[in-house]
Design a protein around this motif. Structure first.
Motif, short mmCIF file in Angstrom:
data_model
loop_
_atom_site.label_atom_id
_atom_site.label_comp_id
_atom_site.label_asym_id
_atom_site.label_seq_id
_atom_site.Cartn_x
_atom_site.Cartn_y
_atom_site.Cartn_z
N LEU A 91 -9.73 16.63 2.53
CA LEU A 91 -8.79 16.01 3.46
C LEU A 91 -9.46 14.89 4.25
N ALA A 92 -10.68 15.18 4.75
CA ALA A 92 -11.38 14.17 5.54
C ALA A 92 -11.62 12.89 4.73
N GLU A 93 -12.03 13.04 3.47
CA GLU A 93 -12.31 11.86 2.63
C GLU A 93 -11.03 11.09 2.31
N ARG A 94 -9.95 11.81 1.98
CA ARG A 94 -8.70 11.14 1.62
C ARG A 94 -8.06 10.45 2.82
N LEU A 95 -8.31 10.96 4.01
CA LEU A 95 -7.78 10.30 5.20
C LEU A 95 -8.44 8.94 5.43
N GLN A 96 -9.63 8.75 4.86
CA GLN A 96 -10.34 7.48 5.04
C GLN A 96 -9.94 6.42 4.01
N ALA A 97 -9.07 6.80 3.07
CA ALA A 97 -8.62 5.83 2.06
C ALA A 97 -7.93 4.65 2.75
N PRO A 98 -8.14 3.42 2.26
CA PRO A 98 -7.59 2.23 2.94
C PRO A 98 -6.08 2.29 3.13
N GLU A 99 -5.33 2.74 2.09
CA GLU A 99 -3.89 2.75 2.23
C GLU A 99 -3.41 3.76 3.28
N VAL A 100 -4.16 4.89 3.41
CA VAL A 100 -3.82 5.88 4.43
C VAL A 100 -4.15 5.33 5.81
N GLN A 101 -5.32 4.75 5.97
CA GLN A 101 -5.72 4.20 7.27
C GLN A 101 -4.80 3.07 7.71
N SER A 102 -4.36 2.26 6.75
CA SER A 102 -3.46 1.16 7.09
C SER A 102 -2.13 1.69 7.62
N ALA A 103 -1.60 2.72 6.94
CA ALA A 103 -0.32 3.29 7.39
C ALA A 103 -0.46 3.96 8.75
N LEU A 104 -1.57 4.64 8.99
CA LEU A 104 -1.79 5.28 10.28
C LEU A 104 -1.91 4.25 11.39
N ALA A 105 -2.60 3.15 11.12
CA ALA A 105 -2.76 2.11 12.13
C ALA A 105 -1.42 1.51 12.53
N GLN A 106 -0.49 1.44 11.57
CA GLN A 106 0.83 0.89 11.83
C GLN A 106 1.78 1.92 12.42
N GLY A 107 1.31 3.18 12.54
CA GLY A 107 2.16 4.24 13.09
C GLY A 107 3.19 4.75 12.11
N ASP A 108 2.99 4.47 10.80
CA ASP A 108 3.95 4.89 9.78
C ASP A 108 3.48 6.21 9.17
N ALA A 109 3.87 7.34 9.80
CA ALA A 109 3.41 8.65 9.35
C ALA A 109 3.93 8.97 7.95
N ALA A 110 5.15 8.55 7.64
CA ALA A 110 5.73 8.84 6.33
C ALA A 110 4.95 8.15 5.22
N ALA A 111 4.58 6.88 5.43
CA ALA A 111 3.81 6.15 4.42
C ALA A 111 2.42 6.74 4.26
N ALA A 112 1.80 7.15 5.38
CA ALA A 112 0.48 7.77 5.30
C ALA A 112 0.55 9.07 4.52
N ALA A 113 1.59 9.86 4.75
CA ALA A 113 1.75 11.13 4.04
C ALA A 113 1.96 10.88 2.55
N VAL A 151 2.23 17.16 2.91
CA VAL A 151 1.39 16.48 3.90
C VAL A 151 2.29 16.07 5.06
N ALA A 152 1.82 16.26 6.28
CA ALA A 152 2.60 15.86 7.45
C ALA A 152 1.65 15.45 8.57
N PHE A 153 2.18 14.64 9.48
CA PHE A 153 1.43 14.20 10.65
C PHE A 153 2.25 14.51 11.90
N TRP A 154 1.55 14.96 12.96
CA TRP A 154 2.21 15.21 14.24
C TRP A 154 1.38 14.58 15.35
N ARG A 155 2.07 14.08 16.34
CA ARG A 155 1.37 13.59 17.52
C ARG A 155 0.78 14.77 18.29
N ALA A 156 -0.24 14.51 19.11
CA ALA A 156 -1.07 15.57 19.70
C ALA A 156 -0.27 16.56 20.53
#
Length: 782
Positions: free
Chosen positions: A71-93, A106-111
């Motif tokens: 999980l840690a390695e895949r989260l560092q993938a450029p396409e995942v990081q780009s989607a996270l930076a833009q706040g697009d949780a669906a695209a990152a997932a 796969v899902a993302f939640w705010r803290a």
């Protein structure tokens, strides 16, 4: 009959006796040999299982580590990081799922996890706890969770979503965790399980051994998982000998059998005559008894002659190292493997059984808490009780009060709870009831004396049965206690044994329950199960606030103590809870006796009197309180530690679960919110229990302190001094207490006053007087 005929007859008798002795020795040799071989095979199988367990633990740890890294390695993938930076949780997932073949979701939640907390029951408490752990740990974590109505491996890691703190979650099939576990070779007839708390993630082998598997468990790193293992009990060896000793005895017996055969065939006599005994004629040959006597005079008595000359002693337990320090004022408690072993437990069981035999008691209930050492200590305890001829009813892994309940419910009258209570994971112990009386003080030290002096009763083995009483316990309470309106409750079991039964009980009486750390795990991975320590209630306070619950309840490791927090996060000390209980009980029992220990608030006595009761201060200690209740026929008692004892509508033993039910009954019956009801109770400025470790005997220090305080011109002049348990000094505006713990080498202090200035004055007084009795470097920062 001629002398020659008599000699021949004697010779024939000698031969027959020799042959009979040889046959007996052969049978004994076969028995010892078979037992030794059986034990050797059992030892070998246990070692093979231990190897398999360790392989399983290693394979599982590797699987968890691989998925966390994945999980840690895949989260560092450029396409995942780009989607996270833009706040697009669906695209990152979507990007993460595309790069991970095994992932199911796969899902993302705010803290804040607001959406998850809003539907916590449906979302899953285990999954919610995993996300919180990932946020607090700062790295990837994994756990078995219930997701999509099935057990799954959940992996979570903290991330940033459009610059804000968030958490990523991946759901994986359980086989990604258990594949290595399933491939480990398993010896025939054994059992292996992968466990998280009290849940079997996966298991293999003989399921009937599941109950004793934690005795051979091994932690899987820091994952919260453990590999548990069990082997069937080997047949008991003669005289409790080990495999090597049995085989050695078998060899000696085989040699003696050969000697006896030679004697029976007459060859031994002929050999002796050839060595120079020519003057002995056949008519003068010694009898078999004479031969043995002569041999005894020439050499030490053999095992065969010793067996013939005296009846065999019954098998005895091997000698064990017994530490008198484990026999405490209220119970027996010690470090597992050092002070407490299955052999020590067996001796304790036989001593308890001896006390029961003297009182004509035959039946006893045995249960245990969730500690990993519980199964093997219960096994030893039961062995000793049965050796004393007692009939044992094993109620399994249950809270201590359920053991007490079973002793009444099953009409046994006696019970032993194998529990370390709130002590660290490497401790365990025994809480003992014989004939309805909890053993304490001299009755506990008498058990040690019996063992040390060998005054142990022995009889034909007693019976052993198993019985589940948990449902009966819940039903008994639910038939008596029902809430007039539903309350939302967070129940924190601290991974103790109350975790399995507390939510069921509270739901049965009408509460909405949010479980916190209710997976039974003897390593106590989240916090120590001791609600008397405020820092152990921090997670409960936060969870009550997050769920907007009405109240938070905390239980100790074996479920006989209760802690309470309000929805605003205030800790309600047990002495104030006792006020609420007293007012309720006294409504139906005017004039009833209410007992409290020396650590309780000074406002309690006046409160009980105003509500028509009879207050009585007594010594600290659950067994001492119960004894005083029987003596005074009190309806209610309580301790500052969180033990509550209801005689009215209950049985008079300390029960954190039943106390929780009675508290909710009172709160649900009032129109005000629970926090308002609790805020109405008289309060002052007070401290929790303060513990000061000391070298040497804390009781001796307290005795010197009390003696000095009672001098006429002492600083304590003018205070009401109570010395039933340490020294308590009461002034009109506050009080202080110093006493010695009966369980650990510490001094216990507590203070209360009307205001902070008075509290400081009393604390300073105790500190100054205590400093004269302790070394200069003693920690007195209280």
């Amino acid at each position: 009959m001629t002398e020659m005929d008599a000699g021949r007859r004697g010779s024939g008798q000698t031969k027959r006796a020799g042959l009979l002795l040889a046959l007996l020795l052969i049978l004994l040799a076969a028995w010892f040999g078979w037992s030794g071989a059986n034990l050797w095979r059992a030892d070998a199988r246990e070692q093979q299982l231990a190897d398999a367990r360790d392989q399983a633990a290693a394979a599982t740890a590797a699987a968890v580590g691989a998925q966390e890294r994945g999980l840690a390695e895949r989260l560092q993938a450029p396409e995942v990081q780009s989607a996270l930076a833009q706040g697009d949780a669906a695209a990152a997932a979507a990007a993460l799922r595309a790069a991970w073949e095994q992932v199911e979701e796969v899902a993302f939640w705010r803290a804040g996890l607001g959406a998850a907390y809003a539907e916590a029951a449906g979302f899953g408490y285990a999954r919610l706890a995993l996300l919180e752990r990932a946020l607090s740990s700062g790295g990837p974590v994994a756990a078995v969770v219930r997701d999509d109505e099935q057990a799954r491996l959940g992996v979570a890691a903290p991330v940033e979503l459009a610059g804000e703190s968030a958490v990523a979650y991946a759901r994986l099939p359980l086989r990604t965790l258990t594949a290595g576990f399933q491939q480990v070779p398993l010896p025939e007839g054994t059992y292996l399980a992968l466990r998280q708390g009290n849940y079997n993630v996966s298991e293999r082998g003989a399921g009937s051994l599941s109950g004793s598997a934690d005795a051979l468990s091994r932690e899987v790193g820091k994952t919260g998982l453990r590999a548990a293992a069990a082997v069937p009990d080997a047949d008991a060896a003669p005289f409790q000998l080990g495999a090597t000793a049995c085989l050695a005895v078998a060899g000696v017996l085989a040699f003696l059998a050969i000697v006896a055969l030679l004697l029976g065939s007459g060859r031994l006599q002929r050999l002796r005559r050839r060595r120079g005994n020519a003057e002995a004629t056949p008519d003068e040959q010694p009898t078999f008894g004479q031969t043995l006597e002569r041999e005894a005079g020439d050499a030490p008595a053999s095992a065969a002659s010793a067996q013939r000359s005296a009846p065999a002693e019954p098998p005895s337990m091997p000698d064990v190292a017994l530490d008198p320090g484990i026999f405490r004022a209220y119970d027996i408690r010690g470090v597992v493997g050092k002070q407490l072993t299955p052999q020590v437990a067996a001796r304790i069981g036989q001593a308890i059984g001896s006390v029961m035999a003297e009182q004509g008691l035959t039946d006893i209930v045995v249960g245990r808490d969730g500690r990993l050492s519980g199964p093997e200590l219960v096994g030893g305890l039961i062995e000793g009780l049965r050796r004393a001829g007692r009939n044992v009813i094993d109620v399994g892994m249950v809270p201590t009060p359920v053991v007490y309940f079973a002793a009444y419910h099953l009409r046994a009258g006696s019970g032993v709870a194998v529990t370390g209570s709130h002590n660290p994971p490497d401790y365990n112990g025994f809480k003992i009831v014989v004939g309805g009386e909890t053993l304490s003080g001299e009755a506990i030290t008498d058990l040690y004396a019996r063992i040390a002096e060998g005054r142990l009763h022995q009889a034909d083995p007693g019976a052993l049965s198993q019985q589940d009483v948990a449902e009966d316990y819940i039903q008994r309470i639910a038939d008596d206690v029902q809430l007039e309106r539903p309350l939302k409750v967070v129940a924190d079991a601290g991974n103790g044994v109350a975790g399995e039964i507390a939510p069921r009980l509270l739901e049965a009486i009408g509460a909405e329950v949010i479980p916190l750390y209710c997976d039974i795990d003897g390593t106590f991975p989240n916090h120590h199960p001791d609600p008397s320590e405020p820092h152990n209630l921090e997670d409960l306070i936060q969870t009550v606030k997050q769920f907007d619950a009405d109240i938070g309840l905390a239980f100790d490791g074996d479920g006989d103590r209760l802690g309470v927090v309000t929805k605003e996060g205030r800790i309600i000390f047990p002495d104030r809870l006792l006020m609420l209980y007293a007012a309720d009980v006294l409504q139906r029992n005017p004039g009833a006796m209410v007992i409290y220990d020396v650590k309780c608030t000074g406002k309690l006595s006046d409160y009980i009197l105003r509500h028509g009761g009879s207050p009585l201060m007594w010594k600290t200690g659950h067994s001492l309180i119960k004894s005083k209740m029987r003596e005074t026929e009190a309806e209610l008692a309580g301790e500052m530690s969180g033990h509550f004892f209801f005689k009215e509508r209950w049985y008079g033993f300390d029960d954190g679960l039943y106390s929780a039910a009675r508290l909710l009954e009172i709160l649900a019956g009032r129109m005000e919110a629970p926090s308002e009801v609790l805020d109405e109770l008289p309060d002052g400025v007070s401290t929790p229990e303060i513990k000061v470790p000391v070298d040497g005997d804390p009781h001796a220090i307290v005795a010197r302190f009390a003696a000095a305080a009672q001098v006429e011109d002492a600083p304590f002049a003018g205070a009401r001094l109570t010395t039933i348990d340490g020294l308590r000094a009461d002034w009109n505006d506050g009080w202080g207490l110093l006493r010695a713990s009966n369980t650990t080498p510490v001094l216990v202090l507590r203070f209360e006053a009307d205001d902070e200035a008075t509290l400081s004055r009393i604390r300073d007084l105790y500190r100054e007087q205590l400093r004269t009795l302790l070394p200069e470097d003693a920690p007195l920062e209280f």
